[in-house]
Write an enzyme that holds these catalytic residues in place. Structure first.
Site, PDB file in Angstrom:
ATOM      1  CD  GLU A   1      -2.862  -1.471   0.141  1.00 23.70           C
ATOM      2  OE1 GLU A   1      -3.365  -0.777  -0.959  1.00 23.70           O
ATOM      3  OE2 GLU A   1      -3.274  -2.092   0.095  1.00 23.70           O
TER       4      GLU A   1
ATOM      5  NE  ARG B   1      -4.320   3.238  -6.972  1.00 24.86           N
ATOM      6  CZ  ARG B   1      -4.152   1.872  -7.114  1.00 24.86           C
ATOM      7  NH1 ARG B   1      -4.267   0.994  -7.599  1.00 24.86           N
ATOM      8  NH2 ARG B   1      -4.307   1.233  -5.938  1.00 24.86           N
TER       9      ARG B   1
ATOM     10  CG  ASN C   1      -0.250   5.237  -1.259  1.00 24.27           C
ATOM     11  OD1 ASN C   1      -1.724   4.776  -1.592  1.00 24.27           O
ATOM     12  ND2 ASN C   1      -1.491   5.579  -0.012  1.00 24.27           N
TER      13      ASN C   1
END
Lengths: 146, 117
Positions: A46, A105, A50
């Site tokens: 994650e 997303r 990002n």
């Protein structure tokens, strides 16, 4: 017992697997449960995703550094980029919030990081990059060192 | 070799997709393209995702699944997911995905829920 590792790599999506697998390999001797290991792999994925998508806006020429430290039975993970930073951290942490819906997303990245780790701290600023610091306490007994 | 492989099978108007490996941001884009190709080329109403052999999934996987859900629901179809591991189950749960898609223990159960057992 304290041990640490650091890994720096290009902001390319193929490195997401490298990042999570490297951290998992580093943690293996500390005997985490399969569940803990998968949670850690997920949060690494994650944070790195990002950095690639948001921090560097999909540019492949940025650098991402992961520092993993284990002390007693606590794992401290820092994921850092030198990208554009997060303009509104409160908003970014909201479940389902995303600035890039056109890229499909889900907006669940920070929610997953918060759920799978015991602590989450975000240090960021416009054009100052982003550093995510996460802590997880493993259920295993600390390894005694001589 | 890609970290993510898929196997597809058509049962009537149901597209069965079995995922093998790891679904992250990197592997999500080829999965999206392959699923969209199948959905465009075939007369598919419903989508069944079998996650039995999916060892890893992050929020990029949720994004792809949500995107395909939108296509399927615009065709008035149903989306069913089966055989997920406990960590992936928690990711689905925290994102509220179970409000829009149903979960089954096995592919057989999922197929019978879609009326094609």
């Amino acid at each position: 017992m304290r041990n640490m590792m650091q890994l720096t790599f290009s902001s390319r999506s193929e490195n997401e697997a490298l990042a999570r697998v490297s951290v998992a390999a580093f943690l293996m001797p500390f005997d985490p449960t399969l569940e803990e290991l998968t949670e850690i792999k997920t949060v690494i994925s994650e944070a790195v995703t990002n950095s690639i998508i948001h921090g560097y806006d999909n540019r492949p020429d940025g650098l991402i550094t992961i520092r993993t430290t284990i002390e007693n039975n606590s794992v401290i993970i820092e994921v850092e980029d030198e990208g554009i930073g997060i303009a509104n951290v409160e908003e970014a942490r909201q479940p389902l919030f995303t600035t890039k819906p056109e890229l499909e997303r889900s907006g669940m990245g920070f929610t997953i990081m918060e759920n799978f780790m015991d602590e989450l701290e975000i240090v960021t600023g416009p054009n100052r990059g982003t550093k995510i610091r996460m802590v997880k306490h493993l259920s295993t007994q600390p390894i005694m060192s001589n | 070799m890609s970290l993510l492989q898929l196997e597809t099978e058509v049962h009537g108007t149901v597209l069965v997709v079995r995922l093998f490996g790891e679904l992250d941001h990197h592997t999500a884009s080829s999965l999206r393209d392959q699923l969209d190709f199948e959905l465009k080329e075939r007369q598919i109403s419903h989508l069944l995702l079998n996650l039995k052999h999916l060892s890893f999934m992050d929020s990029s996987g949720l994004g792809v699944i949500l995107g395909r859900y939108k296509i399927i629901s615009s065709r008035k179809g149903k989306m069913v997911v089966c055989s997920m591991n406990p960590i992936i189950y928690r990711i689905f749960e925290m994102s509220g995905m179970f409000k829009i898609l149903s979960v089954k223990e096995s592919e057989e159960e999922a197929l019978s829920a879609l009326g094609v057992a």
